[in-house]
Design a protein around this motif. Sequence first.
Motif, short mmCIF file in Angstrom:
data_model
loop_
_atom_site.label_atom_id
_atom_site.label_comp_id
_atom_site.label_asym_id
_atom_site.label_seq_id
_atom_site.Cartn_x
_atom_site.Cartn_y
_atom_site.Cartn_z
N VAL A 280 13.64 7.38 5.22
CA VAL A 280 13.86 8.52 6.10
C VAL A 280 15.15 8.29 6.88
N CYS A 281 15.93 9.36 7.05
CA CYS A 281 17.22 9.28 7.74
C CYS A 281 17.09 9.73 9.19
N ASP A 282 17.47 8.87 10.12
CA ASP A 282 17.63 9.23 11.53
C ASP A 282 19.13 9.37 11.78
N PRO A 283 19.66 10.59 11.78
CA PRO A 283 21.11 10.78 11.95
C PRO A 283 21.53 10.93 13.41
N MET A 284 20.62 10.62 14.32
CA MET A 284 20.88 10.82 15.74
C MET A 284 21.40 9.57 16.42
N LEU B 236 0.84 -1.19 0.00
CA LEU B 236 0.00 0.00 0.00
C LEU B 236 0.88 1.25 0.00
N PRO B 237 0.73 2.15 -0.96
CA PRO B 237 1.57 3.35 -1.01
C PRO B 237 1.50 4.17 0.28
N GLY B 238 2.66 4.55 0.81
CA GLY B 238 2.73 5.34 2.02
C GLY B 238 2.58 4.56 3.31
N ARG B 239 2.35 3.28 3.20
CA ARG B 239 2.11 2.46 4.38
C ARG B 239 3.38 2.28 5.23
N LEU B 240 4.52 2.01 4.59
CA LEU B 240 5.73 1.65 5.33
C LEU B 240 6.85 2.65 5.09
N THR B 241 7.44 3.10 6.20
CA THR B 241 8.62 3.95 6.17
C THR B 241 9.77 3.21 6.84
N LEU B 242 10.90 3.16 6.18
CA LEU B 242 12.12 2.61 6.78
C LEU B 242 12.98 3.77 7.25
N ILE B 243 13.17 3.85 8.55
CA ILE B 243 13.93 4.94 9.16
C ILE B 243 15.32 4.41 9.46
N THR B 244 16.29 4.81 8.66
CA THR B 244 17.64 4.24 8.77
C THR B 244 18.49 5.04 9.75
N ARG B 245 19.22 4.33 10.61
CA ARG B 245 20.07 4.96 11.64
C ARG B 245 21.41 4.23 11.64
#
Length: 460
Positions: free
Chosen positions: A361-365, A325-334
């Motif tokens: 999406v980038c998690d740079p923290m 489903l479009p927009g359903r899943l976000t991979l937040i890379t750290r």
Amino acid sequence: MRPGSGSRTGAAYPVRVTTTSAPLTWPELPAKQQPTWPDTDALAQVSATLGTLPPLVFAGECDVLRQRMADAANGEAFVLMGGDCAETFAAATADNIRDRIKTLLQMSVVLTYGASMPVVKVGRIAGQFAKPRSKDTETRGETTLPAYRGDLVNDFDFSPVARIPDPQRLLRAYHTSSATLNLVRAFTQGGFADLRFVHEWNRGFIANSANARYEKLAKDIDKAMRFMDACGVDFEELRRVDVWAGHEALVLDYERPLTRIDSRTGLPYATSGHFVWVGERTRDIGGAHLDFVSRVTNPVGIKVGPTADPAEVIEMARLVDPDGLPGRLTLITRMGAQQVREALPPIVRAVTDAGIDVTWVCDPMHGNTFESSSGFKTRRFDDIVEEVRGFFEVHQALGTIPGGLHVELTGNDVTECLGGAMHVEDRDLELRYETLCDPRLNHQQSLELAFVVAEMLTQR
């Protein structure tokens, strides 16, 4: 953020009643990072109460956010997720909430110009009251007590009574989140978010000589606004913005009772927030957390670190979003500044080759935390910027879309992260080190990061 309201055209935010009329059952699966409640009867009573309380967000709103996340996946929007590492009940004041929203709005204006597209604003707010811990206990001197797991579970005060997990805190978290959301709605829909005001705030930031390098970009934004005004753009329509609520779905005894069935579609939604994610420490295949987000219909995220196996990431994605489903899943890379260019490409390549559509999406923290020589847990601003830069470089090389940024920040002038134009040094950390968990970017560092990322976006 307008739960229950119509859109500017009257249809984009459909209100659908969410109830518990259909039974919700959860399989018995292993769940990491859960508190050990000493009074299970009290927990059962609290769970029953939570199950009767109104939803904090509505299904129709979650659907709209999912569409916005799909836009980011397609390169038609950019996501900004930001807020506290761990919210506290005591800090849920009008001033603190206002300053966090103000910082998020200021960053979004700069990023909107840099990206030349809408910015989807998701606050780590109204639910981020729990945090995973590396150890179940904390020792100070000769005393060992249960670890502080966030205000949702117990108290930060280092005493035997304070550290006992208390299910009544689940109810307090609900009511604090409700009050927070009400105030956020007032700020974002009542004129506080007026684009002209936000731009004036940013002029104040540029007026500081330490930030003079960003003056050209600020002047370009000013010129664009004057152009819009000359063209007769209706600035009344720019007085309101959407700020969505997101948090880590960590404590399942809070998340499950707040799951509701949408009366129109019969689908379950997590009504504790618009966007929920599973953290690096709880994303086990076969675990309760991935199972939870696989069952709700919200847009959801999964944190992915440098040790993640690409095949496992594909398996997680297919479990959580089997229908694509479009927009359903976000991979937040750290990944960490030193590893992002090596660790990220195999994961992005594998997911892309498998035909899985996600928002990156980038998690740079979280990959850049260390202990300073003075003993404080901290992060370097330069490392945060470097990871973002590596994130963009990887996606550019692979022909994929860098969809957004996920940062821990506060609207206050704390001294928790090193560096930035204000040159926070090791000896400065003790001045205003206020976080109860991870170090956050302060107001000035957050805005500086937005200008730096905007420069990256304009150069794409």
